[in-house]
Design an enzyme around this catalytic site. Structure first.
Site, PDB file in Angstrom:
ATOM      1  N   GLN A  62       0.825  -1.214   0.000  1.00  0.00           N
ATOM      2  CA  GLN A  62       0.000   0.000   0.000  1.00  0.00           C
ATOM      3  C   GLN A  62       0.860   1.265   0.000  1.00  0.00           C
ATOM      4  O   GLN A  62       1.774   1.387   0.815  1.00  0.00           O
ATOM      5  CB  GLN A  62      -0.901   0.020   1.231  1.00  0.00           C
ATOM      6  CG  GLN A  62      -1.761   1.273   1.303  1.00  0.00           C
ATOM      7  CD  GLN A  62      -2.961   1.095   2.193  1.00  0.00           C
ATOM      8  OE1 GLN A  62      -2.829   1.152   3.411  1.00  0.00           O
ATOM      9  NE2 GLN A  62      -4.112   0.846   1.610  1.00  0.00           N
TER      10      GLN A  62
ATOM     11  N   HIS B 278       0.468   5.063   0.734  1.00  0.00           N
ATOM     12  CA  HIS B 278      -0.475   6.013   1.338  1.00  0.00           C
ATOM     13  C   HIS B 278      -0.448   7.307   0.541  1.00  0.00           C
ATOM     14  O   HIS B 278       0.630   7.785   0.173  1.00  0.00           O
ATOM     15  CB  HIS B 278      -0.087   6.276   2.801  1.00  0.00           C
ATOM     16  CG  HIS B 278      -1.183   6.909   3.593  1.00  0.00           C
ATOM     17  ND1 HIS B 278      -1.567   8.229   3.413  1.00  0.00           N
ATOM     18  CD2 HIS B 278      -1.989   6.411   4.562  1.00  0.00           C
ATOM     19  CE1 HIS B 278      -2.560   8.502   4.243  1.00  0.00           C
ATOM     20  NE2 HIS B 278      -2.838   7.421   4.947  1.00  0.00           N
TER      21      HIS B 278
ATOM     22  N   HIS C  62       3.388   2.442   2.676  1.00  0.00           N
ATOM     23  CA  HIS C  62       2.746   2.564   3.983  1.00  0.00           C
ATOM     24  C   HIS C  62       2.411   1.231   4.654  1.00  0.00           C
ATOM     25  O   HIS C  62       2.531   1.097   5.869  1.00  0.00           O
ATOM     26  CB  HIS C  62       1.459   3.378   3.827  1.00  0.00           C
ATOM     27  CG  HIS C  62       0.716   3.595   5.104  1.00  0.00           C
ATOM     28  ND1 HIS C  62       1.291   4.234   6.179  1.00  0.00           N
ATOM     29  CD2 HIS C  62      -0.545   3.267   5.484  1.00  0.00           C
ATOM     30  CE1 HIS C  62       0.401   4.299   7.171  1.00  0.00           C
ATOM     31  NE2 HIS C  62      -0.712   3.705   6.782  1.00  0.00           N
TER      32      HIS C  62
HETATM   33  C1  LIG Z   1       2.362   6.204  10.708  1.00  0.00           C
HETATM   34  C2  LIG Z   1       1.306   5.157  10.679  1.00  0.00           C
HETATM   35  C3  LIG Z   1       0.006   5.456  11.020  1.00  0.00           C
HETATM   36  C4  LIG Z   1      -0.990   4.479  10.995  1.00  0.00           C
HETATM   37  N1  LIG Z   1      -2.286   4.796  11.344  1.00  0.00           N
HETATM   38  C5  LIG Z   1      -3.225   3.819  11.335  1.00  0.00           C
HETATM   39  C6  LIG Z   1      -4.569   4.108  11.716  1.00  0.00           C
HETATM   40  O1  LIG Z   1      -4.900   5.232  12.081  1.00  0.00           O
HETATM   41  N2  LIG Z   1      -5.472   3.094  11.677  1.00  0.00           N
HETATM   42  C7  LIG Z   1      -5.160   1.828  11.285  1.00  0.00           C
HETATM   43  O2  LIG Z   1      -6.020   0.949  11.283  1.00  0.00           O
HETATM   44  N3  LIG Z   1      -3.874   1.538  10.954  1.00  0.00           N
HETATM   45  C8  LIG Z   1      -2.915   2.485  10.973  1.00  0.00           C
HETATM   46  N4  LIG Z   1      -1.637   2.175  10.613  1.00  0.00           N
HETATM   47  C9  LIG Z   1      -1.274   0.771  10.420  1.00  0.00           C
HETATM   48  C10 LIG Z   1      -1.133   0.106  11.793  1.00  0.00           C
HETATM   49  O3  LIG Z   1      -0.669   1.020  12.723  1.00  0.00           O
HETATM   50  C11 LIG Z   1      -0.184  -1.085  11.765  1.00  0.00           C
HETATM   51  O4  LIG Z   1      -0.509  -1.933  10.701  1.00  0.00           O
HETATM   52  C12 LIG Z   1      -0.290  -1.887  13.061  1.00  0.00           C
HETATM   53  O5  LIG Z   1      -0.108  -1.041  14.178  1.00  0.00           O
HETATM   54  C13 LIG Z   1       0.732  -3.007  13.083  1.00  0.00           C
HETATM   55  O6  LIG Z   1       0.712  -3.595  14.360  1.00  0.00           O
HETATM   56  P1  LIG Z   1       1.496  -4.932  14.638  1.00  0.00           P
HETATM   57  O7  LIG Z   1       1.212  -5.314  16.046  1.00  0.00           O
HETATM   58  O8  LIG Z   1       1.203  -5.922  13.570  1.00  0.00           O
HETATM   59  O9  LIG Z   1       3.034  -4.524  14.468  1.00  0.00           O
HETATM   60  P2  LIG Z   1       3.923  -3.372  15.148  1.00  0.00           P
HETATM   61  O10 LIG Z   1       3.173  -2.449  16.002  1.00  0.00           O
HETATM   62  O11 LIG Z   1       4.754  -2.795  14.050  1.00  0.00           O
HETATM   63  O12 LIG Z   1       4.856  -4.210  16.110  1.00  0.00           O
HETATM   64  C14 LIG Z   1       5.876  -5.068  15.619  1.00  0.00           C
HETATM   65  C15 LIG Z   1       6.648  -5.609  16.783  1.00  0.00           C
HETATM   66  O13 LIG Z   1       7.551  -6.611  16.343  1.00  0.00           O
HETATM   67  C16 LIG Z   1       8.821  -6.420  16.917  1.00  0.00           C
HETATM   68  N5  LIG Z   1       9.790  -7.033  15.992  1.00  0.00           N
HETATM   69  C17 LIG Z   1       9.914  -6.840  14.664  1.00  0.00           C
HETATM   70  N6  LIG Z   1      10.861  -7.662  14.152  1.00  0.00           N
HETATM   71  C18 LIG Z   1      11.334  -8.383  15.183  1.00  0.00           C
HETATM   72  C19 LIG Z   1      12.307  -9.408  15.309  1.00  0.00           C
HETATM   73  N7  LIG Z   1      12.973  -9.889  14.247  1.00  0.00           N
HETATM   74  N8  LIG Z   1      12.573  -9.888  16.551  1.00  0.00           N
HETATM   75  C20 LIG Z   1      11.902  -9.431  17.631  1.00  0.00           C
HETATM   76  N9  LIG Z   1      10.946  -8.494  17.563  1.00  0.00           N
HETATM   77  C21 LIG Z   1      10.673  -7.985  16.364  1.00  0.00           C
HETATM   78  C22 LIG Z   1       8.941  -4.931  17.120  1.00  0.00           C
HETATM   79  O14 LIG Z   1       9.817  -4.655  18.166  1.00  0.00           O
HETATM   80  C23 LIG Z   1       7.490  -4.574  17.504  1.00  0.00           C
HETATM   81  O15 LIG Z   1       7.317  -4.770  18.877  1.00  0.00           O
HETATM   82  C24 LIG Z   1      -0.654   3.166  10.619  1.00  0.00           C
HETATM   83  C25 LIG Z   1       0.663   2.854  10.275  1.00  0.00           C
HETATM   84  C26 LIG Z   1       1.634   3.846  10.278  1.00  0.00           C
HETATM   85  C27 LIG Z   1       3.012   3.478   9.855  1.00  0.00           C
END
Ligand SMILES: Cc1cc2nc3c(=O)[nH]c(=O)nc-3n(C[C@H](O)[C@H](O)[C@H](O)COP(=O)(O)OP(=O)(O)OC[C@H]3O[C@@H](n4cnc5c(N)ncnc54)[C@H](O)[C@@H]3O)c2cc1C
Length: 566
Positions: free
Chosen positions: A232, A234, A343
């Site tokens: 995606q 943005h 994004h």
């Molecule tokens: C700037 C921004 C704004 C956004 N706003 C929105 C919104 O308003 N609404 C919406 O629905 N979505 C939004 N998104 C998308 C959404 O925020 C993310 O898709 C979502 O938060 C991802 O969450 P997650 O738990 O999958 O991963 P993350 O929150 O990215 O967490 C990943 C975790 O994995 C750990 N990690 C990674 N690799 C390793 C490794 N090899 N070994 C150990 N640990 C590792 C990291 O330390 C972290 O703790 C936004 C994204 C961005 C970038």
């Protein structure tokens, strides 16, 4: 060798990881392993909000979970699996109320109900929010839950590979970034929740830690990757830095203007205007720029000035600060210079609706996974929802799997992996190689950005595939200059590059293979969607010689694919 044993290991402490851990901790000894402290995970930066058909907004009274499911599937250009999208939409209201009851401070309507705002591609104002800091509030709530439930957290650990044998998961090996030592973690269940892979591109809204290295560990351990070509872009990231300017800015009424001062979206999505879905708005902006109607330097304007100071200060305070700090403009008085940026990773580790991959005991959730609810294009506000709904389901599946199958991890398998990882590390630190990881990494990012970007075509994709295969072949000869083990960022970067190259190849190969345009995958040489041939998921299997691609049927239940009009 330091050895730890737990019943469930969750890799990643963002929203998906913490929600999975919170659920599995109802019955089991759970440990979260993360490369950063939980509240530094990238979920913290989510701005605009989370979707749920709460019907709180005056214009949302006729909303329903079925309409939410339909918008999601239509937005996905019919590539989402409809059973998964329906589960997500159906579970959304309960999931938002659960977070509210655990303490999330959502913004409110005058009657006290949770406030909702319009987002692109949605028929109703459905996005619940906490000003423009929704991720921050949700992540803190879940971190408090993990403290309350005494979940073990190992932070500053980089998981380098997952131990599997005979299609069974046994644990993982992680680099303790502080000491530089490799550690063994044995467990019958590993849940990968490591977020997106935005850093494989050079113009990303994602944090520097979003390298996708966790997704790659599951891929190398035998799980399949799904739909990796769907990246995606943005529409609105800050010109120059690509820091996100949330869709909430358009949801609250922001206009997009080209250098002639025209609200150009009337040409592309006349009904929805700036609230068209992201793939279409991003392409429209890029078209304006490519056809010479952008400002010098390749950007257009996002104008909020007509919203007024009060609205901006109350609903978009974070956006204002980002625009002032990183672009030097105050959106109360001046338009914000924006351009599209990488994004979100719609593809990821293929799972069923309970988060299980095809490897027993290996699960995935959140942006690292592909359930698949976003298909070819994710709607804003659906990703935070995805992390919570499917994080919870993965945690529940861990409990079910442990009680049904009573698997026993074999520590020797994990220790065997430790030996291999140790010699890989030594190769970087003291080996004979001469390749510089920075050169390889920069070439990969530049190649994806230039040849596998918003608009794609065969000759460039072929070049990208060749360049990336060459980088993969050169990677084993990487040697780093700093041979100290403690907090060696060169070592961490060099280790992570392997996963980035793995994923980059699946993106480019998938894009080359898919001879059609669908959602975010826009081929200049195949401009039409082709449901006859391509209403299928792209699956990738890891081999040492590069990804092996195949197809998988899309699950269609209720909604017949039709042309997307907005
Ligand atoms: C700037 C921004 C704004 C956004 N706003 C929105 C919104 O308003 N609404 C919406 O629905 N979505 C939004 N998104 C998308 C959404 O925020 C993310 O898709 C979502 O938060 C991802 O969450 P997650 O738990 O999958 O991963 P993350 O929150 O990215 O967490 C990943 C975790 O994995 C750990 N990690 C990674 N690799 C390793 C490794 N090899 N070994 C150990 N640990 C590792 C990291 O330390 C972290 O703790 C936004 C994204 C961005 C970038």
């Amino acid at each position: 060798m330091q050895v730890y044993e737990h019943e469930v290991l969750v890799v990643g402490s963002g929203l998906a990881g913490l929600r999975a851990a919170r659920e599995a901790a109802e019955k089991h000894d759970v440990a979260v392993i993360s490369r950063v402290h939980p509240v530094r995970s990238h979920s913290i930066s989510a701005q605009g909000g989370i979707n749920a058909s709460l019907k709180n907004h005056a214009e949302g009274k006729d909303d329903s979970w079925e309409k939410h499911a339909f918008d999601t599937i239509k937005g996905s250009d019919y590539l989402a699996d409809q059973d998964a999208a329906m589960i997500m939409a159906q579970d959304a209201p309960a999931c938002v109320y659960e977070m509210e009851h655990w303490g999330t401070l959502f913004s409110r309507l005058p009657d006290g109900k949770i406030a909702q705002r319009p987002f692109g591609g949605a028929g109703f104002p459905r996005t619940c929010y906490a000003a423009d800091r929704t991720g921050h509030h949700l992540l803190h709530t879940l971190y408090e839950q993990s403290v309350k439930h005494q979940i073990n957290v190992y932070e500053e650990r980089l998981v380098t590979n997952i131990a599997t044998d005979n299609n069974l998961c046994h644990g993982l090996v992680a680099l303790n970034m502080i000491t530089g030592e490799l550690e063994v973690y044995a467990a019958p269940v590993v849940i990968v929740a490591t977020g997106g892979a935005g850093q494989i591109y050079s113009n990303s809204t994602n944090a520097l830690i979003n390298t996708g290295s966790g997704t790659a560990t599951a891929y190398r351990a035998g799980a399949q990757l799904e739909d990796m070509e769907f990246i995606q872009f943005h529409p609105t990231s800050l010109y120059g830095t690509n820091i996100l300017i949330s869709e909430a800015a358009r949801g609250e009424g922001g206009y997009l203007l080209n250098k002639n001062g025209e609200r150009f979206m009337k040409k592309y999505t006349p009904q929805a205007m700036e609230l068209g879905p992201r793939d279409i708005v991003a392409r429209s902006i890029q078209t304006e720029i490519d056809e010479g109607r952008g400002f010098p330097g390749d950007y257009v304007h996002l104008d909020l000035t007509h919203l007024g100071k009060e609205k901006i200060m109350e609903l978009l305070p974070g956006i204002r600060i980002l625009a002032m700090d990183f672009a030097g403009v105050d959106p109360i008085h001046e338009p914000i210079p924006i351009q599209p940026g990488q994004h979100y990773t719609m593809g990821g580790i293929a799972t069923n609706v309970d988060g299980h991959t095809r490897v027993k005991g290996l699960l995935a959730a959140g942006e690292a996974a592909c359930v698949s609810v976003h298909g070819a294009n994710r709607l804003g506000g659906n990703s935070l929802l995805d992390t919570l709904v499917f994080g919870k389901r993965a945690g529940r599946e861990a409990i079910n799997y442990l009680s049904k199958e009573k698997p026993r991890p074999d520590r020797k398998v994990v220790e065997g992996l430790w030996e291999k990882e140790e010699s890989r590390l030594k190769n970087f630190l003291t080996g004979e190689g001469s390749e510089d990881y920075r050169e390889l990494r920069d070439k990969m990012k530049q190649t994806l950005t230039e040849k596998v970007g918003i608009f794609r075509q065969e000759n460039e994709l072929k070049e990208a595939v060749e360049i990336l295969a060459d980088l993969r072949r050169r990677y084993p000869s990487v040697k780093i200059k700093n041979s100290c083990r403690q907090y060696n960022l060169e070592l961490i970067n060099a280790l992570e590059l392997e996963g980035m190259l793995n994923l980059a190849e699946t993106v480019a190969l998938g894009a080359l293979g898919r001879n059609e345009s669908r959602g975010s995958h826009s081929r200049l040489d195949f401009p039409k969607r082709d449901d006859e041939k391509w209403l299928v998921h792209t699956m990738a299997d890891y081999t040492k010689e590069g990804p092996k691609l195949s197809d998988k049927e899309v699950t269609i239940t209720k909604f017949t694919p039709q042309e997307r009009k907005y």
